[in-house]
Design an enzyme around this catalytic site. Structure first.
Site, PDB file in Angstrom:
ATOM      1  N   CYS A 275     -43.253  -8.231 -26.119  1.00  0.00           N
ATOM      2  CA  CYS A 275     -43.228  -7.117 -25.354  1.00  0.00           C
ATOM      3  C   CYS A 275     -42.013  -5.884 -25.589  1.00  0.00           C
ATOM      4  O   CYS A 275     -42.280  -4.898 -25.686  1.00  0.00           O
ATOM      5  CB  CYS A 275     -43.440  -7.335 -23.880  1.00  0.00           C
TER       6      CYS A 275
HETATM    7  N1  LIG Z   1     -48.638 -13.081 -24.664  1.00  0.00           N
HETATM    8  C1  LIG Z   1     -48.425 -11.981 -24.039  1.00  0.00           C
HETATM    9  O1  LIG Z   1     -47.860 -12.168 -22.927  1.00  0.00           O
HETATM   10  C2  LIG Z   1     -48.996 -10.661 -24.319  1.00  0.00           C
HETATM   11  C3  LIG Z   1     -49.131  -9.676 -23.187  1.00  0.00           C
HETATM   12  C4  LIG Z   1     -49.596  -8.468 -23.346  1.00  0.00           C
HETATM   13  C5  LIG Z   1     -49.934  -8.151 -24.716  1.00  0.00           C
HETATM   14  N2  LIG Z   1     -49.933  -9.093 -25.851  1.00  0.00           N
HETATM   15  C6  LIG Z   1     -50.325  -8.595 -26.846  1.00  0.00           C
HETATM   16  O2  LIG Z   1     -51.683  -9.472 -27.115  1.00  0.00           O
HETATM   17  C7  LIG Z   1     -51.870  -9.676 -28.622  1.00  0.00           C
HETATM   18  C8  LIG Z   1     -51.963 -11.315 -28.793  1.00  0.00           C
HETATM   19  O3  LIG Z   1     -50.840 -11.588 -28.420  1.00  0.00           O
HETATM   20  P1  LIG Z   1     -50.797 -13.426 -28.085  1.00  0.00           P
HETATM   21  O4  LIG Z   1     -49.813 -13.721 -27.350  1.00  0.00           O
HETATM   22  O5  LIG Z   1     -52.242 -13.685 -27.742  1.00  0.00           O
HETATM   23  O6  LIG Z   1     -50.684 -13.888 -29.624  1.00  0.00           O
HETATM   24  P2  LIG Z   1     -50.453 -15.401 -30.252  1.00  0.00           P
HETATM   25  O7  LIG Z   1     -49.854 -15.464 -31.216  1.00  0.00           O
HETATM   26  O8  LIG Z   1     -50.450 -16.110 -28.870  1.00  0.00           O
HETATM   27  O9  LIG Z   1     -52.196 -15.678 -30.347  1.00  0.00           O
HETATM   28  C9  LIG Z   1     -52.894 -14.819 -31.396  1.00  0.00           C
HETATM   29  C10 LIG Z   1     -54.134 -15.876 -32.145  1.00  0.00           C
HETATM   30  O10 LIG Z   1     -54.741 -14.895 -32.960  1.00  0.00           O
HETATM   31  C11 LIG Z   1     -54.982 -15.466 -34.046  1.00  0.00           C
HETATM   32  N3  LIG Z   1     -55.499 -14.683 -35.150  1.00  0.00           N
HETATM   33  C12 LIG Z   1     -54.566 -13.870 -36.078  1.00  0.00           C
HETATM   34  N4  LIG Z   1     -55.344 -13.357 -36.920  1.00  0.00           N
HETATM   35  C13 LIG Z   1     -56.663 -13.624 -36.653  1.00  0.00           C
HETATM   36  C14 LIG Z   1     -58.096 -13.017 -37.196  1.00  0.00           C
HETATM   37  N5  LIG Z   1     -58.011 -12.317 -38.113  1.00  0.00           N
HETATM   38  N6  LIG Z   1     -59.204 -13.564 -36.549  1.00  0.00           N
HETATM   39  C15 LIG Z   1     -59.237 -14.378 -35.470  1.00  0.00           C
HETATM   40  N7  LIG Z   1     -57.948 -14.814 -34.916  1.00  0.00           N
HETATM   41  C16 LIG Z   1     -56.891 -14.544 -35.471  1.00  0.00           C
HETATM   42  C17 LIG Z   1     -53.919 -16.437 -34.265  1.00  0.00           C
HETATM   43  O11 LIG Z   1     -54.032 -17.665 -35.107  1.00  0.00           O
HETATM   44  C18 LIG Z   1     -53.428 -16.874 -33.028  1.00  0.00           C
HETATM   45  O12 LIG Z   1     -54.086 -18.135 -32.502  1.00  0.00           O
HETATM   46  C19 LIG Z   1     -50.591  -9.206 -29.234  1.00  0.00           C
HETATM   47  O13 LIG Z   1     -50.969  -7.910 -29.594  1.00  0.00           O
HETATM   48  C20 LIG Z   1     -49.480  -9.095 -28.344  1.00  0.00           C
HETATM   49  O14 LIG Z   1     -48.689  -8.102 -28.387  1.00  0.00           O
HETATM   50  C21 LIG Z   1     -49.564 -10.282 -25.548  1.00  0.00           C
END
Ligand SMILES: NC(=O)c1ccc[n+]([C@@H]2O[C@H](COP(=O)([O-])OP(=O)(O)OC[C@H]3O[C@@H](n4cnc5c(N)ncnc54)[C@H](O)[C@@H]3O)[C@@H](O)[C@H]2O)c1
Length: 433
Positions: A275
């Protein structure tokens, strides 16, 4: 329970839908669990086969999701973790929650691109596709929609609904969860908005409609940039206050008694996760590439926050110097490695930069963090348990992340010197950031 045609899933409960969740990480898994719990049938697609295997075995890799929720979801027959994109066929609603990192300081949307491509061939008339990944304003309209249209031969807003809904999950926060945190929703057009809102109304207590996908994308970046800038403000203040011999923490406590017009932020050793260190840069990049103008607040906040690990090392070095000791050859114990209290997420953590700099100075750097998974490791530090021996044989303890379950009495009693970057400890041998 009746089976879906050509699928290992069973039909959703009445009034619920067949959902494909693309990405089973922090955001995607949290959404998947909630969706199953309210009666949807969910395919959780992830390209990481190892992650999928663990999910299928009922193992959680997300701190806030108890393994029991996964095993219950699997047992319901309405949750299928998979690394085969064809398992997403027949979806009614798809949500994309894949990473949006930086590459060479620029937004890297390759994960969204490849997720959209994989999904496009399963898009049918009447489907809804929603992006949740944090990204710069314009991504949904300019990137997601063309990929979906090209791959499916269908038109957004005519045959297919498309929307954006930013995630507000706060890891480790048990008060504000996915369910009770208002969720911003938007659509490519009115019909899309209706479909997006109807889906999230099944998951959360309150949805907040905004006029366009761009506005929803900006909302998320505004929220994160606001925090980034305010954290930078108190970090810079902390550095000044120390030089002026003023207790910044007392000043923050006093300012926080004002019932209006002030919001509490605290200094720390630097920012981590996604973030703060990454998301505001998406916005700055968009302003620069579209308008040719720098987003000065973001640049300044990046500069201050990125240099906090240097400042921590400088403060440690100054205190060694004052006692005519040297860091070279000493042992330092870092308390906490994850970037955030009570979570195990070590992504972009400032602990690594602090350890790297100390390591370069010839310090034996050790770190204790019961929240970080045992398989996490970094070459510049040795992970240890927080024991009396580790504390007393370190020349200094640096509190990097103030997890609630650390034994602070042990540290207070046995540490020779503590640099506390989180204002968690007090005592004669404790120095605050
Ligand atoms: N973690 C948080 O607290 C949070 C909060 C708000 C927003 N976000 C946003 O949400 C999004 C995801 O974050 P996250 O924390 O869940 O990430 P993460 O890294 O925990 O998980 C992402 C997953 O997506 C998979 N992935 C990558 N490319 C892929 C594809 N083409 N097809 C299918 N799966 C695929 C990865 O293997 C991974 O398991 C990001 O943009 C992040 O900025 C995260």
């Amino acid at each position: 329970m009746s089976a879906l045609p050509n699928s290992r899933l069973v039909e959703p409960l009445a009034g619920r839908q067949r959902v494909a969740l693309i990405g089973q990480g922090y955001v995607g898994l949290t959404l998947a669990m909630r969706a199953v719990e309210v009666g949807h049938s969910v395919v959780g697609f992830d390209v990481d086969e190892e992650r999928v295997k663990r999910l299928a075995a009922g193992e959680s890799q997300v701190g806030d999701i108890e393994p029991a929720r996964i095993t219950d979801a699997l047992a319901s027959g309405r949750y299928l973790p998979t690394s085969r994109v064809d398992d997403c066929a027949l979806f009614e609603v798809a949500v994309i929650a894949v990473p949006t990192p930086l590459r060479d300081g620029m937004p890297d949307l390759s994960h969204i691109e490849s997720a959209a491509r994989s999904l496009a061939r399963h898009v049918r008339a009447g489907s809804t596709v929603i992006l949740e990944s944090t990204t710069y304003p314009g991504t949904t309209e300019e990137m997601l929609v063309p990929i979906l249209e090209l791959g499916s031969g269908l038109a957004a807003g005519v045959d297919v609904s498309v929307g954006y809904s930013p995630e507000r999950i706060d890891p480790g926060n048990t008060t504000w969860t996915l369910t009770n945190t208002p969720k911003v929703v938007s659509g490519f057009d009115d019909r899309s908005l209706e479909a997006v809102k109807a889906f999230y109304d099944t998951l959360v207590e309150r949805t907040v409609v905004v006029a366009s996908t761009k506005e929803a994308e900006l909302t998320k970046l505004l929220e994160n940039t606001f925090r980034h800038v305010n954290v930078a403000l108190v970090n810079e203040l902390a550095m000044f206050a120390d030089d002026l011999d003023i207790d910044v923490w007392s000043a923050i406590d006093a300012a926080s008694t004002k019932p209006f017009g002030f919001m509490r932020f605290e200094p720390g050793p630097g920012v981590g996760g996604h973030c703060l260190p990454i998301d505001p840069t998406y916005l700055a990049w968009r302003a620069k590439s579209r308008l040719g103008r720098p987003f000065r607040f973001v640049e300044l906040a990046n500069d201050v926050n990125e240099h906090m690990p240097d400042y921590v090392v400088r403060r440690l070095s100054a205190s060694f110097n004052a006692d005519r000791r040297v860091l070279n050859g000493s042992r330092v114990l870092l308390l906490g490695v994850s970037y955030k209290r009570n979570t195990g997420d070590a992504s972009e953590t400032p602990a690594v930069e602090i350890a790297r700099q100390l390591h370069q100075m010839g310090v034996d750097v050790r770190a204790a963090d019961p929240h970080v998974p045992p398989r996490w490791a970094d070459p510049v530090l040795t992970m240890v348990d927080l024991t009396r021996d580790e504390v007393s044989s370190a020349e200094a303890v640096v509190v990097v992340t103030d997890h609630d379950d650390f034994d602070y009495d042990l540290v207070r009693k046995h540490a020779r010197y503590v640099l506390d970057t989180r204002h968690r400890l007090d005592g004669p041998r404790v120095e605050q950031l």
